[in-house]
Design a protein around this motif. Structure first.
Motif, PDB file in Angstrom:
ATOM      1  N   GLY A   1       0.792  -1.236   0.000  1.00  0.00           N
ATOM      2  CA  GLY A   1       0.000   0.000   0.000  1.00  0.00           C
ATOM      3  C   GLY A   1       0.821   1.281   0.000  1.00  0.00           C
ATOM      4  O   GLY A   1       0.276   2.369   0.156  1.00  0.00           O
ATOM      5  N   ILE A   2       2.152   1.170  -0.174  1.00  0.00           N
ATOM      6  CA  ILE A   2       2.998   2.374  -0.224  1.00  0.00           C
ATOM      7  C   ILE A   2       2.770   3.076  -1.570  1.00  0.00           C
ATOM      8  O   ILE A   2       2.766   2.429  -2.617  1.00  0.00           O
ATOM      9  N   GLU A   3       2.616   4.393  -1.514  1.00  0.00           N
ATOM     10  CA  GLU A   3       2.347   5.145  -2.750  1.00  0.00           C
ATOM     11  C   GLU A   3       3.558   5.932  -3.230  1.00  0.00           C
ATOM     12  O   GLU A   3       3.784   6.075  -4.431  1.00  0.00           O
ATOM     13  N   ASP A   4       4.333   6.499  -2.306  1.00  0.00           N
ATOM     14  CA  ASP A   4       5.469   7.359  -2.663  1.00  0.00           C
ATOM     15  C   ASP A   4       6.769   6.724  -2.175  1.00  0.00           C
ATOM     16  O   ASP A   4       6.882   6.378  -0.997  1.00  0.00           O
ATOM     17  N   ILE A   5       7.729   6.611  -3.081  1.00  0.00           N
ATOM     18  CA  ILE A   5       8.988   5.952  -2.719  1.00  0.00           C
ATOM     19  C   ILE A   5      10.164   6.856  -3.071  1.00  0.00           C
ATOM     20  O   ILE A   5      10.250   7.362  -4.195  1.00  0.00           O
ATOM     21  N   LEU A   6      11.041   7.044  -2.109  1.00  0.00           N
ATOM     22  CA  LEU A   6      12.267   7.809  -2.361  1.00  0.00           C
ATOM     23  C   LEU A   6      13.443   6.842  -2.440  1.00  0.00           C
ATOM     24  O   LEU A   6      13.670   6.066  -1.505  1.00  0.00           O
ATOM     25  N   ILE A   7      14.177   6.894  -3.554  1.00  0.00           N
ATOM     26  CA  ILE A   7      15.393   6.076  -3.647  1.00  0.00           C
ATOM     27  C   ILE A   7      16.579   7.009  -3.415  1.00  0.00           C
ATOM     28  O   ILE A   7      16.708   8.042  -4.082  1.00  0.00           O
ATOM     29  N   VAL A   8      17.405   6.661  -2.434  1.00  0.00           N
ATOM     30  CA  VAL A   8      18.603   7.457  -2.151  1.00  0.00           C
ATOM     31  C   VAL A   8      19.730   6.879  -2.996  1.00  0.00           C
ATOM     32  O   VAL A   8      20.133   5.721  -2.799  1.00  0.00           O
ATOM     33  N   THR A   9      20.214   7.649  -3.947  1.00  0.00           N
ATOM     34  CA  THR A   9      21.161   7.118  -4.938  1.00  0.00           C
ATOM     35  C   THR A   9      22.508   7.848  -4.848  1.00  0.00           C
ATOM     36  O   THR A   9      22.721   8.681  -3.972  1.00  0.00           O
ATOM     37  N   ASN A  10      23.388   7.549  -5.773  1.00  0.00           N
ATOM     38  CA  ASN A  10      24.619   8.337  -5.927  1.00  0.00           C
ATOM     39  C   ASN A  10      24.873   8.554  -7.416  1.00  0.00           C
ATOM     40  O   ASN A  10      24.069   8.147  -8.259  1.00  0.00           O
TER      41      ASN A  10
ATOM     42  N   ARG B   1       3.697  -1.392 -16.602  1.00  0.00           N
ATOM     43  CA  ARG B   1       3.334  -1.703 -15.216  1.00  0.00           C
ATOM     44  C   ARG B   1       4.474  -1.320 -14.273  1.00  0.00           C
ATOM     45  O   ARG B   1       4.270  -0.708 -13.236  1.00  0.00           O
ATOM     46  N   VAL B   2       5.696  -1.639 -14.702  1.00  0.00           N
ATOM     47  CA  VAL B   2       6.864  -1.349 -13.868  1.00  0.00           C
ATOM     48  C   VAL B   2       6.992   0.159 -13.644  1.00  0.00           C
ATOM     49  O   VAL B   2       7.237   0.623 -12.528  1.00  0.00           O
ATOM     50  N   ALA B   3       6.804   0.939 -14.724  1.00  0.00           N
ATOM     51  CA  ALA B   3       6.963   2.389 -14.606  1.00  0.00           C
ATOM     52  C   ALA B   3       5.858   3.012 -13.748  1.00  0.00           C
ATOM     53  O   ALA B   3       6.026   4.102 -13.213  1.00  0.00           O
ATOM     54  N   ASP B   4       4.724   2.299 -13.608  1.00  0.00           N
ATOM     55  CA  ASP B   4       3.589   2.861 -12.865  1.00  0.00           C
ATOM     56  C   ASP B   4       3.413   2.237 -11.476  1.00  0.00           C
ATOM     57  O   ASP B   4       2.370   2.415 -10.847  1.00  0.00           O
ATOM     58  N   LEU B   5       4.425   1.505 -10.986  1.00  0.00           N
ATOM     59  CA  LEU B   5       4.272   0.805  -9.703  1.00  0.00           C
ATOM     60  C   LEU B   5       4.029   1.766  -8.535  1.00  0.00           C
ATOM     61  O   LEU B   5       3.315   1.448  -7.600  1.00  0.00           O
ATOM     62  N   ALA B   6       4.674   2.934  -8.581  1.00  0.00           N
ATOM     63  CA  ALA B   6       4.558   3.900  -7.476  1.00  0.00           C
ATOM     64  C   ALA B   6       5.048   5.248  -7.987  1.00  0.00           C
ATOM     65  O   ALA B   6       5.612   5.334  -9.082  1.00  0.00           O
ATOM     66  N   ASN B   7       4.845   6.306  -7.191  1.00  0.00           N
ATOM     67  CA  ASN B   7       5.491   7.590  -7.513  1.00  0.00           C
ATOM     68  C   ASN B   7       6.904   7.495  -6.971  1.00  0.00           C
ATOM     69  O   ASN B   7       7.081   7.375  -5.757  1.00  0.00           O
ATOM     70  N   ILE B   8       7.880   7.555  -7.860  1.00  0.00           N
ATOM     71  CA  ILE B   8       9.253   7.355  -7.391  1.00  0.00           C
ATOM     72  C   ILE B   8      10.026   8.680  -7.446  1.00  0.00           C
ATOM     73  O   ILE B   8       9.973   9.398  -8.442  1.00  0.00           O
TER      74      ILE B   8
ATOM     75  N   LYS C   1      14.821  13.225   4.983  1.00  0.00           N
ATOM     76  CA  LYS C   1      14.045  14.040   5.937  1.00  0.00           C
ATOM     77  C   LYS C   1      13.002  14.924   5.246  1.00  0.00           C
ATOM     78  O   LYS C   1      11.836  14.952   5.633  1.00  0.00           O
ATOM     79  N   ARG C   2      13.389  15.646   4.220  1.00  0.00           N
ATOM     80  CA  ARG C   2      12.453  16.573   3.544  1.00  0.00           C
ATOM     81  C   ARG C   2      11.322  15.812   2.850  1.00  0.00           C
ATOM     82  O   ARG C   2      10.193  16.269   2.807  1.00  0.00           O
ATOM     83  N   PHE C   3      11.658  14.662   2.273  1.00  0.00           N
ATOM     84  CA  PHE C   3      10.667  13.844   1.575  1.00  0.00           C
ATOM     85  C   PHE C   3       9.625  13.311   2.557  1.00  0.00           C
ATOM     86  O   PHE C   3       8.429  13.315   2.289  1.00  0.00           O
ATOM     87  N   VAL C   4      10.091  12.867   3.717  1.00  0.00           N
ATOM     88  CA  VAL C   4       9.213  12.183   4.667  1.00  0.00           C
ATOM     89  C   VAL C   4       8.314  13.155   5.421  1.00  0.00           C
ATOM     90  O   VAL C   4       7.130  12.894   5.622  1.00  0.00           O
ATOM     91  N   GLY C   5       8.872  14.304   5.820  1.00  0.00           N
ATOM     92  CA  GLY C   5       8.075  15.238   6.621  1.00  0.00           C
ATOM     93  C   GLY C   5       7.771  14.662   7.984  1.00  0.00           C
ATOM     94  O   GLY C   5       8.648  14.049   8.604  1.00  0.00           O
ATOM     95  N   ASP C   6       6.524  14.772   8.410  1.00  0.00           N
ATOM     96  CA  ASP C   6       6.195  14.438   9.790  1.00  0.00           C
ATOM     97  C   ASP C   6       5.287  13.223   9.888  1.00  0.00           C
ATOM     98  O   ASP C   6       4.256  13.257  10.537  1.00  0.00           O
ATOM     99  N   GLU C   7       5.620  12.161   9.187  1.00  0.00           N
ATOM    100  CA  GLU C   7       4.783  10.952   9.281  1.00  0.00           C
ATOM    101  C   GLU C   7       5.667   9.705   9.334  1.00  0.00           C
ATOM    102  O   GLU C   7       6.823   9.750   8.906  1.00  0.00           O
ATOM    103  N   PRO C   8       5.125   8.607   9.871  1.00  0.00           N
ATOM    104  CA  PRO C   8       5.932   7.381   9.894  1.00  0.00           C
ATOM    105  C   PRO C   8       6.208   6.904   8.480  1.00  0.00           C
ATOM    106  O   PRO C   8       5.403   7.154   7.572  1.00  0.00           O
ATOM    107  N   PHE C   9       7.329   6.239   8.268  1.00  0.00           N
ATOM    108  CA  PHE C   9       7.704   5.814   6.911  1.00  0.00           C
ATOM    109  C   PHE C   9       8.402   4.470   6.961  1.00  0.00           C
ATOM    110  O   PHE C   9       8.946   4.067   7.991  1.00  0.00           O
ATOM    111  N   ALA C  10       8.361   3.788   5.817  1.00  0.00           N
ATOM    112  CA  ALA C  10       9.001   2.473   5.723  1.00  0.00           C
ATOM    113  C   ALA C  10      10.415   2.626   5.166  1.00  0.00           C
ATOM    114  O   ALA C  10      10.682   3.549   4.401  1.00  0.00           O
TER     115      ALA C  10
END
Ligand code: G1P
Length: 289
Positions: free
Chosen positions: A48-57, A91-98, A117-126
């Motif tokens: 049920g996760i909708e927004d995903i942040l990938i920390v990359t380099n 389907r792969v490109a539409d799995l979530a907002n990345i 931190k900025r992406f998450v704001g003030d809510e619990p996150f996975a």
């Protein structure tokens, strides 16, 4: 509060999988027909996760491209009547907002999470670690989200590991709450034998309260001179409630060659196009050895 966001740290240098990972991000190495990162994103989306942040380099842009549309390829597949492939890449490109953010400096897992931190704001996150690919009936991160919501707490995903290998992980001090769920009162990263609390180790899955960011911001480097997430959690669990979930499922460490091969073989055995063929091949091979 509902967990809607996830962070996937994927800024490691992949030094355990060289030379393949010199120019190909380790997260993009295929386990049968999908890159490892896709399994992780599918697990998050299934929970049920909708927004995903990938920390990359700076060496990981192949990942951004993978989750984008690719009009030239799509037109070609369409013209060639390759409907199955076309549906799959869409389907792969539409799995979530990345979303993506760069870690800029390789300063440890705790530092990578702090970049969210900025992406998450003030809510619990996975948090889902890119190396830990799971096979389970129910998404492992979903099992943690359920416990985090029930106990209004942060949750870490644990399993028992041998005392001979716990020094490669972290060790969690646990108190039983109910079947498969424990209270957490301390943790130690890469414990020496005399520091081990229990043989429960965190295996790549977390649901964290946003309170973790204040802790990470002020954290001194720990094991290996890096900012360790586990050190942050050890502080957090004294300030806020934290539970450990002995999750149901099999975890593969795809960041090292043997774990990567185990996952490849198991996934190929389950794959409709390769399963029967591989069983046959392995039987013949077994007789030769
Ligand atoms: C990381 C974490 C460790 C955890 C392990 C497996 O270690 O720091 O606490 O037990 O992943 O998920 P690493 O594998 O990066 O050394």
């Amino acid at each position: 509060m509902k967990v809607r966001k996830a962070v996937i740290p994927a800024a490691g240098l992949g030094t355990r999988m060289l030379p393949a990972t010199k120019t190909v991000p380790k997260e993009m190495l295929p386990l049968v027909d999908k890159p490892a990162i896709q399994y992780i994103i599918e697990e998050a989306a299934a929970a049920g996760i909708e927004d995903i942040l990938i920390v990359t380099n700076r060496a990981k842009s192949a990942m951004d491209d993978y989750f984008d549309y690719y009009p030239e390829l799509e037109t070609r597949l369409n013209q060639g009547g390759k409907d199955r492939e076309l549906t799959e890449i869409r389907r792969v490109a539409d799995l979530a907002n990345i979303f993506y953010v760069r870690q800029k400096e390789t300063k440890g897992l705790g530092h990578a999470i702090w970049r969210a931190k900025r992406f998450v704001g003030d809510e619990p996150f996975a948090v889902l670690l890119g190396d830990d690919v799971m096979r389970s009936d129910k998404p492992v991160i979903g099992q943690l989200i359920e416990a985090a919501e029930k106990y209004e707490a942060s949750a870490v995903g644990v399993q028992q590991v041998g005392l001979d290998v716990i020094g490669k992980y972290c060790s969690v001090k646990t108190e039983a709450l109910e079947e498969r769920i424990f209270g957490v009162s301390d943790l130690v990263e890469k414990p020496r034998p005399e520091q081990v609390f229990s043989n429960y180790a965190i295996l790549g899955r977390y649901v964290l309260s946003p309170g973790v960011f204040d802790v990470l911001e002020n954290l001194e480097p720990g094991y290996g001179g890096e900012i360790q997430l586990t050190d942050g959690l050890s502080k957090l669990c004294r300030m806020e409630k934290m539970v450990a979930v002995d999750f149901e499922g099999r975890r593969y460490d795809t960041g090292n060659l043997k774990g990567f091969l185990e996952a490849t073989i198991d996934f190929a055995l389950e794959h409709p196009e390769t399963g029967e063929w591989l069983q046959d091949f392995l039987r013949k091979k077994g007789k030769e050895l």
